[in-house]
Design a protein around this motif. Sequence first.
Motif, PDB file in Angstrom:
ATOM      1  N   SER A  44      94.385  29.785   9.858  1.00 33.41           N
ATOM      2  CA  SER A  44      93.285  29.180   9.095  1.00 33.41           C
ATOM      3  C   SER A  44      93.038  27.740   9.509  1.00 33.41           C
ATOM      4  CB  SER A  44      93.596  29.250   7.594  1.00 33.41           C
ATOM      5  OG  SER A  44      94.740  28.481   7.309  1.00 33.41           O
ATOM      6  N   VAL A  47      91.409  28.403  13.304  1.00 27.73           N
ATOM      7  CA  VAL A  47      90.181  29.201  13.419  1.00 27.73           C
ATOM      8  C   VAL A  47      89.241  28.814  12.285  1.00 27.73           C
ATOM      9  CG1 VAL A  47      89.197  31.515  13.517  1.00 27.73           C
ATOM     10  CG2 VAL A  47      91.496  31.067  14.438  1.00 27.73           C
ATOM     11  N   THR A  48      88.211  28.012  12.560  1.00 27.16           N
ATOM     12  CA  THR A  48      87.173  27.657  11.588  1.00 27.16           C
ATOM     13  C   THR A  48      85.914  27.289  12.369  1.00 27.16           C
ATOM     14  OG1 THR A  48      86.651  26.277   9.679  1.00 27.16           O
ATOM     15  CG2 THR A  48      87.775  25.204  11.512  1.00 27.16           C
ATOM     16  N   THR A  49      84.799  27.212  11.691  1.00 28.42           N
ATOM     17  CA  THR A  49      83.545  26.918  12.392  1.00 28.42           C
ATOM     18  C   THR A  49      82.806  25.805  11.678  1.00 28.42           C
ATOM     19  OG1 THR A  49      81.446  27.821  13.119  1.00 28.42           O
ATOM     20  CG2 THR A  49      82.293  28.666  11.071  1.00 28.42           C
ATOM     21  N   ALA A  68      83.764  26.603  17.766  1.00 25.50           N
ATOM     22  CA  ALA A  68      84.810  26.436  16.753  1.00 25.50           C
ATOM     23  C   ALA A  68      85.502  25.097  16.941  1.00 25.50           C
ATOM     24  CB  ALA A  68      85.841  27.542  16.842  1.00 25.50           C
ATOM     25  N   ALA A  71      89.687  22.661  11.422  1.00 25.23           N
ATOM     26  CA  ALA A  71      89.223  22.488  10.049  1.00 25.23           C
ATOM     27  C   ALA A  71      89.276  21.022   9.660  1.00 25.23           C
ATOM     28  CB  ALA A  71      90.077  23.309   9.104  1.00 25.23           C
ATOM     29  N   THR A  88      80.997  28.925   4.549  1.00 25.01           N
ATOM     30  CA  THR A  88      81.790  28.713   5.772  1.00 25.01           C
ATOM     31  C   THR A  88      83.292  28.895   5.501  1.00 25.01           C
ATOM     32  OG1 THR A  88      80.132  27.175   6.589  1.00 25.01           O
ATOM     33  CG2 THR A  88      82.322  27.078   7.612  1.00 25.01           C
ATOM     34  N   TRP A  89      83.750  28.348   4.393  1.00 28.56           N
ATOM     35  CA  TRP A  89      85.177  28.491   4.046  1.00 28.56           C
ATOM     36  C   TRP A  89      85.552  29.948   3.798  1.00 28.56           C
ATOM     37  CZ3 TRP A  89      87.267  30.346  -0.551  1.00 28.56           C
ATOM     38  CH2 TRP A  89      88.652  30.216  -0.667  1.00 28.56           C
ATOM     39  N   THR A  92      85.733  31.696   7.067  1.00 30.30           N
ATOM     40  CA  THR A  92      86.971  31.295   7.754  1.00 30.30           C
ATOM     41  C   THR A  92      88.189  31.987   7.141  1.00 30.30           C
ATOM     42  OG1 THR A  92      86.006  29.160   8.280  1.00 30.30           O
ATOM     43  CG2 THR A  92      88.408  29.336   8.408  1.00 30.30           C
ATOM     44  N   ARG A  93      88.226  32.049   5.835  1.00 36.63           N
ATOM     45  CA  ARG A  93      89.364  32.687   5.139  1.00 36.63           C
ATOM     46  C   ARG A  93      89.435  34.172   5.478  1.00 36.63           C
ATOM     47  NH1 ARG A  93      90.232  35.343   0.356  1.00 36.63           N
ATOM     48  NH2 ARG A  93      92.294  34.995  -0.603  1.00 36.63           N
ATOM     49  N   LEU A  95      88.265  35.663   8.095  1.00 33.93           N
ATOM     50  CA  LEU A  95      88.653  35.797   9.492  1.00 33.93           C
ATOM     51  C   LEU A  95      90.145  35.550   9.681  1.00 33.93           C
ATOM     52  CD1 LEU A  95      87.884  36.213  12.445  1.00 33.93           C
ATOM     53  CD2 LEU A  95      87.338  33.751  12.567  1.00 33.93           C
ATOM     54  N   SER A  96      90.675  34.539   8.994  1.00 34.22           N
ATOM     55  CA  SER A  96      92.111  34.226   9.118  1.00 34.22           C
ATOM     56  C   SER A  96      92.968  35.373   8.602  1.00 34.22           C
ATOM     57  CB  SER A  96      92.425  32.940   8.355  1.00 34.22           C
ATOM     58  OG  SER A  96      91.691  31.853   8.887  1.00 34.22           O
TER      59      SER A  96
END
Length: 419
Positions: A44, A47-49, A68, A71, A88-89, A92-93, A95-96
């Motif tokens: 997490s 990996v974030t955008t 990417a 965070a 977005t969060w 990201t969550r 995806l993590s």
Amino acid sequence: MRAVLHSERARLTALYGSLLVLAGGGLIALINILLRGGLYTRISGAVTTAVPGTAFERAAVEGQPLKAVPAQRLPPGAATPTREQLQTWAATRNLSIAVESATLHELLVVSLIALAVFAVPSIWLAWWMAGRVLRPVGVITETARRLSGENLHERIGLKAPPGELKRLADTFDGMLDRMESLVGAQRRFAANAAHELRTPLAVQRAAAEIGLAGDPPPEKVARIRSKLIGVAESSEHLVESLLLLAVSEEGLETTTAVDLVALTEAELAETEAAAAGSAGGGGPSVVRGLEPVSVVGDRALLGHLVRNLLANAVRHNRPGGRIRVKTSADGVLTVSNTGPVIDPADVPRLLEPFRRRAERQHTAGEGAGLGLSIVASIARAHGAKLVVRANRGPGGGLTVRVRLPVTPAPHRTASPQES
């Protein structure tokens, strides 16, 4: 096959293989536990955008590349996150979590496959190692199975580094040495006993058949009678000595405190009287050095021990010779005599039954060769230490030293007047 499965090698293989598989399983479990604790945080955080939710969704649909970045936390005192930041969060969550689940699942599958593949050579290695470790035991077993009275000379002679199995093989070889020695001694004893008992019987038969053949005169009958009585007495003494040897080998049933000095004095008096009577008033001189001492043992057997030592010292002495008899406060009885010069290498065999320094001559007063063997047997029965050595110098002879257990000194209680 059933015997192989129930063998020690199969048991050791199962033990070693189980330990290796359990160790591998424990390692897999530990890796998974450690990864579960920190994998999500690392994913997490990495990996974030930075793309807004709508743009993120649009890029995902259109297949456009996503940029990417690590965070970022909201600055202190910042306003409430916007809707786009929350989307977005959430993305990201999700995806993590998906990456974490896939990674852990793949890691578990790969680890189990590796463990299964690892178990096969592990079990084979355990089987090989168990066979290598148990090989000396197999050699010992085969040697013990082959042994009999005819091949006690065989030994294992294990060539291996120092260790428990090497000590076991060496101990087994030492036991075979003792067994071979005992079996050889028993065979010699049986052969010598048969010879010693057959000789007087042959003499008696010859005297009866030849000496009393026809109508012999009274003088010849009296001479033959005296000869037969002498042979019978020699046979009786031999049988009594054999019985005494057997009794002493059985050990002691009861023990008492024995005054070794008084016992030695009594046996000395009888020995001197017998020697003086047989030698016409002569005999070896006796030198005494008797210190008071009380020992633990069987009085009758200890009497035979002292009697045999003294008789041996008189019988194998020389004209004008000497006998030294000594007792000490630590329970040591020492009998030393002059006589023929004896090779020290011949001393150990003199302790065996029917073994003499020279061949038997069948003369009057000659012993059966049991004196020192009876002494050794009685000493063993009392737990005593026996030392026999040949005397150096022209005087020759033997010195026999017997260390007997001393009677414990009673504890003395102080009287009221002393306290």
